[in-house]
Design a protein around this motif. Structure first.
Motif: not given
Length: 94
Positions: A11-25, A68-77
């Motif tokens: 809903a708020d958009g997917l935001h994965i930073p293009m840096d070490d923090a994003g790589a860690k996620v 998905a649940e363990r990673n905190g990610l939504p699943v629509d289908a």
């Protein structure tokens, strides 16, 4: 191993930073998936970053939902898919 297309809405958009923090996620997601026999192949992200279409290999839709649940990610289908290669048909017509 079966292949699946996983549709997600952020809903708020997917935001994965293009840096070490994003790589860690991303590395954390890959590690959690591997612990359950699931492989994230790649994803497509809509221009507004609210929808993703992710390709996964895994033993079952339930395994995909678990990670998905363990990673905190939504699943629509979750849809089991296979490759349709248009070039296979082009090559056959030669």
């Amino acid at each position: 191993m079966p292949r699946y297309l996983v549709e997600r809405t952020f809903a708020d958009g997917l935001h994965i930073p293009m840096d070490d923090a994003g790589a860690k996620v991303v590395a954390g997601v890959v590690t959690t998936n591997a612990e359950h026999g699931v492989t994230w192949v790649h994803s497509y992200v809509s221009d507004d970053r609210q929808k993703t279409f992710c390709v996964y290999d895994g033993p079952s839709p339930e395994a995909i939902r678990q990670v998905a649940e363990r990673n905190g990610l939504p699943v629509d289908a979750i849809t089991q898919v296979r490759v349709l290669d248009p070039y296979f048909y082009v090559d056959q017509g030669s």
